[in-house]
Scaffold this motif. Structure first.
Motif, PDB file in Angstrom:
ATOM      1  N   ASP B 146      -0.372 -14.414 -16.843  1.00 31.86           N
ATOM      2  CA  ASP B 146      -1.756 -14.632 -16.481  1.00 31.86           C
ATOM      3  C   ASP B 146      -2.112 -13.300 -15.804  1.00 31.86           C
ATOM      4  OD1 ASP B 146      -1.520 -17.270 -16.943  1.00 31.86           O
ATOM      5  OD2 ASP B 146      -1.049 -17.860 -14.735  1.00 31.86           O
ATOM      6  N   ASP B 147      -2.665 -13.402 -14.653  1.00 33.82           N
ATOM      7  CA  ASP B 147      -3.310 -11.684 -14.336  1.00 33.82           C
ATOM      8  C   ASP B 147      -2.253 -10.956 -13.488  1.00 33.82           C
ATOM      9  OD1 ASP B 147      -3.361 -13.547 -12.264  1.00 33.82           O
ATOM     10  OD2 ASP B 147      -5.460 -12.961 -11.493  1.00 33.82           O
ATOM     11  N   HIS B 148      -1.066 -11.394 -13.265  1.00 34.15           N
ATOM     12  CA  HIS B 148      -0.107 -10.498 -12.447  1.00 34.15           C
ATOM     13  C   HIS B 148       1.199 -10.562 -12.969  1.00 34.15           C
ATOM     14  CE1 HIS B 148       0.958 -14.628 -11.236  1.00 34.15           C
ATOM     15  NE2 HIS B 148       2.088 -14.320 -10.886  1.00 34.15           N
ATOM     16  N   TYR B 149       1.808  -9.690 -12.343  1.00 34.79           N
ATOM     17  CA  TYR B 149       3.233  -9.113 -12.991  1.00 34.79           C
ATOM     18  C   TYR B 149       4.356  -9.955 -12.131  1.00 34.79           C
ATOM     19  CZ  TYR B 149       0.761  -5.548 -15.552  1.00 34.79           C
ATOM     20  OH  TYR B 149      -0.007  -4.872 -16.262  1.00 34.79           O
ATOM     21  N   VAL B 150       5.433 -10.250 -12.908  1.00 40.25           N
ATOM     22  CA  VAL B 150       6.652 -10.741 -11.873  1.00 40.25           C
ATOM     23  C   VAL B 150       7.869  -9.834 -12.332  1.00 40.25           C
ATOM     24  CG1 VAL B 150       5.952 -13.153 -11.529  1.00 40.25           C
ATOM     25  CG2 VAL B 150       7.196 -12.412 -13.724  1.00 40.25           C
ATOM     26  N   ILE B 151       8.766  -9.677 -11.422  1.00 39.31           N
ATOM     27  CA  ILE B 151       9.832  -8.650 -11.429  1.00 39.31           C
ATOM     28  C   ILE B 151      10.982  -9.410 -11.163  1.00 39.31           C
ATOM     29  CG2 ILE B 151      10.811  -6.570 -10.665  1.00 39.31           C
ATOM     30  CD1 ILE B 151       7.875  -5.946 -10.923  1.00 39.31           C
ATOM     31  N   THR B 152      12.107  -8.887 -12.110  1.00 46.58           N
ATOM     32  CA  THR B 152      13.485  -9.560 -12.102  1.00 46.58           C
ATOM     33  C   THR B 152      14.335  -8.572 -12.353  1.00 46.58           C
ATOM     34  OG1 THR B 152      12.629 -11.760 -12.962  1.00 46.58           O
ATOM     35  CG2 THR B 152      15.120 -11.182 -13.091  1.00 46.58           C
ATOM     36  N   GLY B 153      15.297  -8.404 -11.387  1.00 47.11           N
ATOM     37  CA  GLY B 153      16.370  -7.198 -11.482  1.00 47.11           C
ATOM     38  C   GLY B 153      17.298  -7.073 -10.228  1.00 47.11           C
ATOM     39  N   ASN B 154      18.305  -6.200 -10.403  1.00 48.23           N
ATOM     40  CA  ASN B 154      18.696  -5.768  -9.172  1.00 48.23           C
ATOM     41  C   ASN B 154      18.828  -4.442  -9.047  1.00 48.23           C
ATOM     42  OD1 ASN B 154      19.547  -8.723  -9.088  1.00 48.23           O
ATOM     43  ND2 ASN B 154      21.576  -8.285 -10.294  1.00 48.23           N
ATOM     44  N   LYS B 155      18.588  -3.933  -7.611  1.00 50.77           N
ATOM     45  CA  LYS B 155      18.404  -2.556  -7.135  1.00 50.77           C
ATOM     46  C   LYS B 155      19.672  -2.437  -5.972  1.00 50.77           C
ATOM     47  CE  LYS B 155      14.671  -1.652  -9.905  1.00 50.77           C
ATOM     48  NZ  LYS B 155      14.919  -0.482 -10.820  1.00 50.77           N
ATOM     49  N   THR B 156      19.929  -1.226  -6.266  1.00 50.56           N
ATOM     50  CA  THR B 156      21.081  -0.711  -5.114  1.00 50.56           C
ATOM     51  C   THR B 156      20.599   0.771  -4.655  1.00 50.56           C
ATOM     52  OG1 THR B 156      23.474  -0.531  -4.678  1.00 50.56           O
ATOM     53  CG2 THR B 156      22.681   0.456  -6.692  1.00 50.56           C
ATOM     54  N   PHE B 157      21.071   1.239  -3.409  1.00 48.54           N
ATOM     55  CA  PHE B 157      20.859   2.142  -2.953  1.00 48.54           C
ATOM     56  C   PHE B 157      19.435   2.302  -2.623  1.00 48.54           C
ATOM     57  CE2 PHE B 157      22.516   7.120  -3.266  1.00 48.54           C
ATOM     58  CZ  PHE B 157      22.500   7.237  -1.827  1.00 48.54           C
ATOM     59  N   VAL B 158      18.857   1.238  -2.081  1.00 46.60           N
ATOM     60  CA  VAL B 158      17.580   1.305  -1.599  1.00 46.60           C
ATOM     61  C   VAL B 158      17.421   1.741  -0.282  1.00 46.60           C
ATOM     62  CG1 VAL B 158      15.421   0.123  -1.695  1.00 46.60           C
ATOM     63  CG2 VAL B 158      16.916  -0.364  -3.280  1.00 46.60           C
ATOM     64  N   SER B 187       7.832 -13.615  -2.608  1.00 45.48           N
ATOM     65  CA  SER B 187       8.844 -14.759  -2.989  1.00 45.48           C
ATOM     66  C   SER B 187       9.858 -14.076  -4.090  1.00 45.48           C
ATOM     67  CB  SER B 187       8.349 -16.247  -3.537  1.00 45.48           C
ATOM     68  OG  SER B 187       7.563 -15.712  -4.550  1.00 45.48           O
ATOM     69  N   GLY B 188      11.137 -14.563  -3.874  1.00 43.70           N
ATOM     70  CA  GLY B 188      12.012 -14.325  -4.956  1.00 43.70           C
ATOM     71  C   GLY B 188      12.879 -12.768  -4.490  1.00 43.70           C
ATOM     72  N   ILE B 189      12.669 -12.644  -3.275  1.00 42.36           N
ATOM     73  CA  ILE B 189      13.384 -11.276  -2.946  1.00 42.36           C
ATOM     74  C   ILE B 189      14.538 -11.545  -1.927  1.00 42.36           C
ATOM     75  CG2 ILE B 189      13.298  -9.028  -1.715  1.00 42.36           C
ATOM     76  CD1 ILE B 189      10.268  -8.967  -2.288  1.00 42.36           C
ATOM     77  N   HIS B 190      15.964 -11.026  -2.304  1.00 37.51           N
ATOM     78  CA  HIS B 190      16.889 -11.089  -1.489  1.00 37.51           C
ATOM     79  C   HIS B 190      17.475  -9.860  -1.137  1.00 37.51           C
ATOM     80  CE1 HIS B 190      21.355 -11.510  -0.751  1.00 37.51           C
ATOM     81  NE2 HIS B 190      20.962 -12.673  -0.097  1.00 37.51           N
ATOM     82  N   LYS B 191      17.597  -9.655   0.185  1.00 37.03           N
ATOM     83  CA  LYS B 191      17.923  -8.464   0.646  1.00 37.03           C
ATOM     84  C   LYS B 191      19.249  -8.257   1.392  1.00 37.03           C
ATOM     85  CE  LYS B 191      13.222  -7.934   2.181  1.00 37.03           C
ATOM     86  NZ  LYS B 191      12.211  -7.864   3.423  1.00 37.03           N
ATOM     87  N   GLU B 192      20.123  -7.235   1.096  1.00 39.44           N
ATOM     88  CA  GLU B 192      21.302  -7.059   1.807  1.00 39.44           C
ATOM     89  C   GLU B 192      21.692  -5.648   2.278  1.00 39.44           C
ATOM     90  OE1 GLU B 192      26.303  -7.933   1.425  1.00 39.44           O
ATOM     91  OE2 GLU B 192      24.881  -8.248  -0.471  1.00 39.44           O
ATOM     92  N   ARG B 193      21.503  -5.419   3.474  1.00 36.65           N
ATOM     93  CA  ARG B 193      21.734  -4.130   4.094  1.00 36.65           C
ATOM     94  C   ARG B 193      23.174  -3.723   3.987  1.00 36.65           C
ATOM     95  NH1 ARG B 193      21.198  -2.453  10.503  1.00 36.65           N
ATOM     96  NH2 ARG B 193      21.031  -0.026  10.166  1.00 36.65           N
ATOM     97  N   ILE B 205      18.884  -4.959  -3.060  1.00 43.28           N
ATOM     98  CA  ILE B 205      17.724  -5.849  -3.505  1.00 43.28           C
ATOM     99  C   ILE B 205      17.633  -6.693  -4.761  1.00 43.28           C
ATOM    100  CG2 ILE B 205      14.904  -6.034  -2.991  1.00 43.28           C
ATOM    101  CD1 ILE B 205      16.282  -4.875  -0.620  1.00 43.28           C
ATOM    102  N   GLN B 206      17.681  -7.824  -4.620  1.00 47.07           N
ATOM    103  CA  GLN B 206      17.605  -8.697  -5.911  1.00 47.07           C
ATOM    104  C   GLN B 206      15.929  -9.064  -5.875  1.00 47.07           C
ATOM    105  OE1 GLN B 206      20.302 -11.877  -5.686  1.00 47.07           O
ATOM    106  NE2 GLN B 206      22.174 -10.417  -5.472  1.00 47.07           N
ATOM    107  N   PHE B 207      15.594  -8.793  -7.164  1.00 48.12           N
ATOM    108  CA  PHE B 207      13.942  -9.591  -7.217  1.00 48.12           C
ATOM    109  C   PHE B 207      14.530 -10.664  -8.506  1.00 48.12           C
ATOM    110  CE2 PHE B 207      13.490  -5.136  -6.139  1.00 48.12           C
ATOM    111  CZ  PHE B 207      12.556  -5.287  -5.144  1.00 48.12           C
ATOM    112  N   LYS B 208      13.868 -11.802  -7.997  1.00 45.32           N
ATOM    113  CA  LYS B 208      14.180 -12.928  -9.053  1.00 45.32           C
ATOM    114  C   LYS B 208      12.514 -13.412  -9.058  1.00 45.32           C
ATOM    115  CE  LYS B 208      18.628 -14.976  -9.123  1.00 45.32           C
ATOM    116  NZ  LYS B 208      19.344 -15.975  -8.216  1.00 45.32           N
ATOM    117  N   GLN B 209      11.902 -13.202 -10.313  1.00 44.68           N
ATOM    118  CA  GLN B 209      10.675 -13.728 -10.628  1.00 44.68           C
ATOM    119  C   GLN B 209       9.916 -13.357  -9.372  1.00 44.68           C
ATOM    120  OE1 GLN B 209       9.569 -15.371 -13.569  1.00 44.68           O
ATOM    121  NE2 GLN B 209      11.492 -14.551 -14.326  1.00 44.68           N
TER     122      GLN B 209
END
Lengths: 395, 368
Positions: B146-158, B187-193, B205-209
């Motif tokens: 629709d009119d927004h973006y959704v992000i999916t992917g795994n990031k490290t060293f953030v 929504s859809g963010i999982h963080k691990e320090r 950081i995991q971004f899921k939809q």
């Protein structure tokens, strides 16, 4: 020049560039292969070409042989900033120096600082007119890194000094007209305290030279001998027994000169591309690629550091010992560059006598570079100076 | 442009030195580490830093910032490198403020910068996906729904990833890299320090939809420019860290006596120290030149950035390793602060590309 606003300097740069393009003959904008091709002036000057003469005469008339020296001595009277612009534009356009002269690069700065007005008027204008070719007599067979241990003596004979002794590593001593030299005038004083700075005409009776052949097969240096040489007292520069101060001042200039010599060479990466080629945009030797990049980056950073030091000096922060850093680092970059150049060229870089390799130009240049970390104070001496004078580490 | 600091920059640098010396000595980092602080930096200190304008140095005046430029920010970063200060200066002020300034829309700049300036918002730059810095390898995707973006992917060293209120995330939209603005409570963010060797913050950081607030303009250009500015700023911090480690070592070898004399009188140490001095002088030149290049718009910025980060990486490694060697056994102990410097050195060296990465890039930029 008027007030040095940024706009004025930019205008000066444009004018300088236009003037150089207009006045520098084409052949004087080609790279120098050998120092025998350049104009050194002297008592028996010989121009190698009409272009060389025209170029020198135009620059002389423009007062740009020594643009930053005061006008009364034949200089251009320009500021350091303006002088630097001229230098930069000359490098940018590949203009050769119209006159190669140790008088300008080494002796001149010392005369400006320590000579009497009469001496300045006489010697400085002679240098700019290219009438005298100078050489330097510092090192002795037993006084190299320990320069203050020099033994050549000048005895006070009333109306003149009587000089006896010998010097070594005199650059182009067999082609020079005059020598500026360090001599011992007080034989009882401790080392540095009894040294004086004396100018000697090489045509005086008792002065002789002998070429020194180097591992490169060339002889850019001589030994110089003084046997009962009479030197007029008017040729003493500065105070008697205070020559060490002048020597140190001059060595600073020499180190800066040696240190910054590397700047005007062909890019190493261009040589690399030509010698080993590219494969998918990457140099076709991954180990040499890293070495080339390291060296080019170091060279780039070094030039930035020279610029920063000049800017700091203009702003009033000046440290003489920094010249040791430039001498050490600048020569180190060149020595490494020569090593990489040899690696890039393989056996063709080792040719010694063949036309296709300009009679071993690369091999001889490589061997000559080994002297860079010895002449003008060895690497080890420079590191000692940095440790003691800048970092204040204890003895 | 001369390669020296002007009066204003010199004043900023000296006030930064004073402030950090008093409020944030190395012992503060030790305390944060030993108390296993949840945030990982001192939030009061950050408020104090923001109050004297450090969160707004590069933000233009029309958004309420100081418009001081990157040479200014670089001086503060350099001084913070001396004291090893952990703060949002790198992630929020250097990386994310820069990305927003380059690619943010007017509306966002007005509101978001206000919160950054007041230290009400902190940002994390979520970019790395592998253990080696590689801006060409991004598998995180963005999708327009629709009119927004959704992000999916795994990031490290953030950096600051577990505490930031917002993320700037790199992700591919139809195969092209873009930066996206994400609210950390979306929504859809999982963080691990993940606490790193330098005791500073990092997170996976995991971004899921995960819905993004917006896309930044400029795509790959904004992305690479942000990285280059980040590398240059980080090099300034590394210069400060290098200088402090060097000066401490110098003082130590003048004091420490063995065989009845100061060990600094030994030529074996003097020559190595003199060589380090030369390397640091070169580093100073390129850091200042690169900071000026950002403010002046001097291109290619990539070249200045890679030279700065390569030299900073090479020099900080040399100086902090030599520091431990010259301190001797005491340098190996946790009681002595010099160990904190080698730890920060190694993390900073790897972040945003190590020496090898940038030397390789330098060669590429020169066509070999």
């Amino acid at each position: 020049m008027e007030a040095e606003t940024v706009t004025n300097l930019e205008l000066f740069r444009k004018e300088t560039r236009a003037w150089l393009i207009e006045n520098c003959p084409k052949s004087m904008r080609e790279p120098i292969v050998d120092l025998s091709e350049v104009y050194w002036g002297g008592r028996n000057p010989s121009f190698q070409s009409k272009d060389q003469q025209v170029w020198y005469e135009r620059m002389l008339a423009k007062k740009w042989i020594a643009p930053h020296w005061p006008k009364q001595y034949g200089g251009g009277g320009l500021s350091l900033k303006a002088y630097k612009i001229i230098e930069e534009e000359m490098v940018h356009l590949n203009c050769r120096k119209p006159l190669f002269s140790f008088g300008i690069s080494m002796l001149g700065p010392a005369l400006l600082e320590f000579a009497t007005e009469i001496q300045k008027l006489h010697y400085l204008s002679e240098i700019i007119k290219g009438k005298v070719r100078w050489c330097q007599g510092y090192s002795e067979p037993n006084a190299g890194s320990d320069l203050a241990g020099l033994q050549t003596k000048a005895e006070d004979m009333g109306d003149h000094y009587l000089v006896n002794g010998s010097k070594v590593w005199t650059s182009y001593g067999d082609q020079a007209d005059w020598i500026f030299t360090l001599v011992r005038t007080d034989f009882n004083a401790k080392k540095q305290k009894g040294i004086s700075f004396l100018l000697i005409d090489m045509a005086t009776q008792g002065v002789s030279t002998r070429p020194i052949k180097l591992i490169s097969g060339k002889s850019p240096f001589t030994e110089t001998f003084f046997n009962q040489v009479k030197v007029p007292k008017s040729q003493l520069i500065g105070d008697l027994n205070k020559g060490w101060t002048i020597a140190k001042y001059l060595l600073t200039h020499e180190r800066q000169m040696i240190g910054s010599m590397a700047g005007h060479q062909r890019k190493l990466s261009d040589i690399a591309k030509e010698q080993v080629g590219l494969k998918e945009g990457i140099l076709n030797d991954t180990i040499l690629r890293i070495e080339v990049a390291r060296n080019e980056m170091a060279d780039h950073l070094f030039e930035l550091t020279v610029t920063r030091a000049v800017d700091e000096a203009k702003a009033g922060h000046h440290s003489g010992a920094v010249s040791s850093m430039f001498k050490y680092y600048g020569t180190e970059i060149n020595i490494q560059r020569q090593e990489i150049n040899m690696a890039l060229r393989g056996s063709s870089g080792l040719e010694w006598e063949h036309e296709r390799s300009a009679n071993g130009f690369e091999a001889r240049t490589f061997l000559r570079s080994k002297g860079n970390s010895i002449e003008g104070g060895t690497h080890e001496v420079q590191l000692n100076i940095i440790a003691k004078k800048i970092l204040n580490l204890p003895s | 442009m001369t390669l020296i600091l002007n009066e204003e920059e010199l004043m900023l640098k000296s006030s930064a030195k004073e402030f950090l010396k008093e409020k944030s000595p190395v012992s503060l980092l030790r305390k944060l580490r030993d108390t296993q602080d949840d945030v990982g930096y001192d939030t009061n200190l950050w408020r104090g830093m923001a109050e004297i304008g450090w969160a707004s140095l590069t933000i233009p005046e029309k958004y309420g910032g100081l418009g001081f430029g990157y040479v200014g920010l670089g001086q503060v970063l350099e001084e913070s490198g001396r004291t090893l200060t952990a703060s949002p200066l790198v992630a929020t002020s250097l990386l994310c403020t820069t990305a927003l300034q380059i690619g943010g829309c007017e509306k966002h700049k007005k509101s978001l910068f206000k919160d950054i300036i007041l230290a009400n918002a902190t940002y994390a730059f979520a970019n790395e996906e592998l253990q080696h810095h590689n801006p060409d390898h991004i598998e995180t995707t963005a999708e327009k729904i629709d009119d927004h973006y959704v992000i999916t992917g795994n990031k490290t060293f953030v950096l600051d990833g577990h505490v930031a209120t917002h993320f700037i995330v790199s992700a591919k939209l139809q195969g092209e890299v873009h930066l996206f603005l994400v609210n950390a409570v979306a929504s859809g963010i999982h963080k691990e320090r993940v606490i790193m060797m330098d005791s500073r913050n990092s997170a996976d950081i995991q971004f899921k939809q995960c819905p993004a607030l917006d896309i930044l303009s400029g795509g790959a250009t904004t992305f690479h420019k942000t990285l280059d500015i980040g590398r240059i700023g980080l090099s300034a911090e590394m210069l400060g860290c290098t200088l402090e480690a060097f000066e401490r070592t110098l003082a130590y070898i003048k004091e420490r006596k063995q065989f009845g004399v100061a060990i600094g009188s030994f030529q074996a140490l003097q020559h190595r120290t003199a060589k380090m001095f030369c390397e640091i002088e070169l580093l100073k030149s390129i850091v200042l030149k690169a900071l000026q290049a950002i403010d002046e718009g001097d291109e290619p910025l990539a070249l200045w950035a890679s030279m700065a980060k390569a030299k900073a990486g090479e020099t900080i490694k040399l100086v902090t390793s030599e520091a431990i060697q010259m301190y001797g056994g005491i340098g190996m102990t946790d009681d002595e602060e010099i160990g904190f410097f080698i730890k920060r050195a190694r993390v900073a060296q790897v972040f945003l590309g190590d020496y090898n990465f940038h030397l390789d890039r330098y060669a590429h930029l020169h066509g070999y």
